[in-house]
Design a protein around this motif. Sequence first.
Motif, mmCIF file in Angstrom:
data_model
loop_
_atom_site.group_PDB
_atom_site.id
_atom_site.type_symbol
_atom_site.label_atom_id
_atom_site.label_comp_id
_atom_site.label_asym_id
_atom_site.label_seq_id
_atom_site.Cartn_x
_atom_site.Cartn_y
_atom_site.Cartn_z
ATOM 1 N N SER A 86 0.688 -1.420 0.120
ATOM 2 C CA SER A 86 0.042 0.125 -0.063
ATOM 3 C C SER A 86 0.838 1.427 -0.024
ATOM 4 O O SER A 86 2.018 1.014 0.541
ATOM 5 C CB SER A 86 -0.930 -0.088 1.257
ATOM 6 O OG SER A 86 -1.874 -1.033 1.233
ATOM 7 N N VAL A 87 0.375 2.256 -0.689
ATOM 8 C CA VAL A 87 0.997 3.426 -0.722
ATOM 9 C C VAL A 87 0.260 4.692 -0.243
ATOM 10 O O VAL A 87 -0.975 4.517 -0.207
ATOM 11 C CB VAL A 87 1.548 3.866 -1.961
ATOM 12 C CG1 VAL A 87 2.494 2.778 -2.369
ATOM 13 C CG2 VAL A 87 0.305 3.887 -3.132
ATOM 14 N N PRO A 88 0.738 5.983 0.019
ATOM 15 C CA PRO A 88 -0.250 7.102 0.303
ATOM 16 C C PRO A 88 -0.948 7.529 -0.820
ATOM 17 O O PRO A 88 -0.579 7.629 -1.828
ATOM 18 C CB PRO A 88 0.847 8.271 0.665
ATOM 19 C CG PRO A 88 2.026 7.492 1.256
ATOM 20 C CD PRO A 88 1.991 6.103 0.194
ATOM 21 N N ASP A 89 -2.451 7.591 -0.856
ATOM 22 C CA ASP A 89 -3.187 8.153 -1.775
ATOM 23 C C ASP A 89 -2.752 9.407 -2.287
ATOM 24 O O ASP A 89 -2.178 10.437 -1.212
ATOM 25 C CB ASP A 89 -4.589 8.213 -1.359
ATOM 26 C CG ASP A 89 -5.535 8.571 -2.280
ATOM 27 O OD1 ASP A 89 -6.003 7.856 -3.121
ATOM 28 O OD2 ASP A 89 -5.981 9.983 -2.247
ATOM 29 N N HIS A 90 -2.662 9.956 -3.625
ATOM 30 C CA HIS A 90 -2.263 11.180 -4.068
ATOM 31 C C HIS A 90 -3.086 12.357 -3.460
ATOM 32 O O HIS A 90 -3.041 13.388 -3.295
ATOM 33 C CB HIS A 90 -2.286 11.162 -5.549
ATOM 34 C CG HIS A 90 -3.578 10.652 -6.098
ATOM 35 N ND1 HIS A 90 -3.694 9.399 -6.251
ATOM 36 C CD2 HIS A 90 -4.572 11.443 -6.312
ATOM 37 C CE1 HIS A 90 -5.037 9.374 -6.843
ATOM 38 N NE2 HIS A 90 -5.401 10.764 -7.143
ATOM 39 N N TYR A 91 -4.365 12.132 -3.166
ATOM 40 C CA TYR A 91 -5.433 13.043 -2.387
ATOM 41 C C TYR A 91 -5.178 13.114 -0.932
ATOM 42 O O TYR A 91 -4.754 14.041 -0.264
ATOM 43 C CB TYR A 91 -6.607 13.253 -3.047
ATOM 44 C CG TYR A 91 -6.891 13.367 -4.477
ATOM 45 C CD1 TYR A 91 -6.382 14.568 -5.016
ATOM 46 C CD2 TYR A 91 -7.299 12.343 -5.269
ATOM 47 C CE1 TYR A 91 -6.370 14.895 -6.317
ATOM 48 C CE2 TYR A 91 -7.363 12.744 -6.577
ATOM 49 C CZ TYR A 91 -6.944 13.943 -7.288
ATOM 50 O OH TYR A 91 -7.059 14.127 -8.537
ATOM 51 N N ARG A 93 -3.766 10.949 1.271
ATOM 52 C CA ARG A 93 -2.571 10.460 1.787
ATOM 53 C C ARG A 93 -2.793 9.149 2.570
ATOM 54 O O ARG A 93 -1.973 8.462 3.425
ATOM 55 C CB ARG A 93 -1.834 11.512 2.810
ATOM 56 C CG ARG A 93 -1.548 12.786 2.153
ATOM 57 C CD ARG A 93 -0.970 12.762 0.690
ATOM 58 N NE ARG A 93 0.496 12.110 0.738
ATOM 59 C CZ ARG A 93 1.002 11.685 -0.393
ATOM 60 N NH1 ARG A 93 0.659 11.909 -1.460
ATOM 61 N NH2 ARG A 93 2.354 11.275 -0.217
ATOM 62 N N ASN A 94 -4.262 8.709 2.581
ATOM 63 C CA ASN A 94 -4.509 7.610 3.606
ATOM 64 C C ASN A 94 -3.931 6.271 2.708
ATOM 65 O O ASN A 94 -3.567 6.420 1.359
ATOM 66 C CB ASN A 94 -6.003 7.343 3.539
ATOM 67 C CG ASN A 94 -6.717 8.306 4.510
ATOM 68 O OD1 ASN A 94 -5.886 8.723 5.386
ATOM 69 N ND2 ASN A 94 -7.890 8.659 4.053
ATOM 70 N N SER A 113 0.797 6.264 -5.868
ATOM 71 C CA SER A 113 -0.495 6.402 -6.166
ATOM 72 C C SER A 113 -0.501 7.610 -7.033
ATOM 73 O O SER A 113 -0.315 8.969 -6.364
ATOM 74 C CB SER A 113 -1.749 6.370 -5.049
ATOM 75 O OG SER A 113 -2.624 6.734 -5.591
ATOM 76 N N LEU A 114 -0.736 7.804 -8.373
ATOM 77 C CA LEU A 114 -0.630 9.304 -9.216
ATOM 78 C C LEU A 114 -2.033 9.540 -9.490
ATOM 79 O O LEU A 114 -2.843 8.769 -9.605
ATOM 80 C CB LEU A 114 0.233 8.899 -10.308
ATOM 81 C CG LEU A 114 1.401 8.188 -10.321
ATOM 82 C CD1 LEU A 114 2.341 8.123 -11.707
ATOM 83 C CD2 LEU A 114 2.624 9.040 -9.313
ATOM 84 N N SER A 115 -2.115 10.684 -9.672
ATOM 85 C CA SER A 115 -3.394 11.339 -9.689
ATOM 86 C C SER A 115 -3.637 11.304 -11.158
ATOM 87 O O SER A 115 -4.869 11.714 -11.748
ATOM 88 C CB SER A 115 -3.467 12.904 -9.450
ATOM 89 O OG SER A 115 -2.389 13.692 -10.103
ATOM 90 N N GLN A 116 -2.869 11.228 -12.244
ATOM 91 C CA GLN A 116 -3.059 11.088 -13.644
ATOM 92 C C GLN A 116 -2.260 9.740 -14.203
ATOM 93 O O GLN A 116 -1.359 9.184 -13.825
ATOM 94 C CB GLN A 116 -2.866 12.472 -14.029
ATOM 95 C CG GLN A 116 -1.462 12.634 -14.053
ATOM 96 C CD GLN A 116 -1.135 14.153 -14.556
ATOM 97 O OE1 GLN A 116 -1.473 14.392 -15.900
ATOM 98 N NE2 GLN A 116 -0.495 15.032 -13.746
ATOM 99 N N ALA A 117 -2.624 9.649 -15.453
ATOM 100 C CA ALA A 117 -1.681 8.514 -16.160
ATOM 101 C C ALA A 117 -0.557 9.042 -16.726
ATOM 102 O O ALA A 117 -0.556 9.496 -17.864
ATOM 103 C CB ALA A 117 -2.849 7.815 -17.312
ATOM 104 N N LEU A 118 0.478 9.184 -16.030
ATOM 105 C CA LEU A 118 1.672 9.988 -16.588
ATOM 106 C C LEU A 118 2.177 9.089 -17.668
ATOM 107 O O LEU A 118 2.754 9.443 -18.422
ATOM 108 C CB LEU A 118 2.546 10.260 -15.451
ATOM 109 C CG LEU A 118 2.422 11.292 -14.505
ATOM 110 C CD1 LEU A 118 3.078 11.277 -13.443
ATOM 111 C CD2 LEU A 118 2.018 12.687 -15.115
#
Length: 299
Positions: A86-91, A93-94, A113-118
Amino acid sequence: MPEQSTLEVSTTDPPPSPPPAAAISLVDPATFARGEGGLQGFFFTTPSGLWRCAILADSAQGGSDDQMAGCQPSSSMPMNVAGAPSVPDHYSRNATAPNAILVNATEDARFASLSQALFWRYDTTPVLPYGQTLSANGFSCNVKESGVSCRSDDSGKGFTFSTGGYQFDYIEARGPATPVSTAASSGVDPVLGNKTDSYQVGYGEVRPPKISNGGASLSGIVTDIVWDSWGGPTASGTGTTAHVTPQFPAPGSAPQERASIVAFDLGECDGVPMYRSFVWFFPQDQSLEAAKANAVHAC
């Protein structure tokens, strides 16, 4: 009188020299170069169609992640990689499931966890063939039947992953670019995907005449399948399914027409030789590579 020394001569042949390592096969980076939406880089998709990856010369992220290499699923979902942390959510941080794996020029490789498809490009993305290496902007990436690897050439830090697991090391791709046919080596015909639901039809079968994803929608059903090939790296044929178009957006009212069907990503799943991915599409509407973005990955 001084004793004479005795020279012992070995009658054992010396061990043979190891064969030279196979050369790394590099592709032309220009084939994969693309700039759009503020992103500048070298984009590719894997032969299975499961992953989209890129070496980004400008990710528009700033900081250490401004230049990096990484991969994301071909659909906007968390990464289906066994053991991924698990990683911190990009919004918020959970803690959440990751949707990317990446490495920048200086830091350790990581899931994120990225906010977009980089690591996507929104047109027909070129395929990086098995056994080939894309090297550009201080990074290298390759695709093998066993997984995808990327690294920073300067730091040497990188990753290798597949649906079966991951490691934070880079593994060179050497030798033949063509994946070994499991069917040819084992003498056993591969099946189509792994049946995981009693409502599915055609999954887990050899040359199935019908495929159904198990839902009520006619868009998930292909009938009267005629296979032109089976057992090689890919299998192809034709079948009848609903041809959904802007004129006929509902599968129930769409005309039933012949479509192409292609099974690929030949390998093993739970010890069974199978085509782990397949897709059906209308060639007059899109190319096979474009259709693979919506393929069924059934392992």
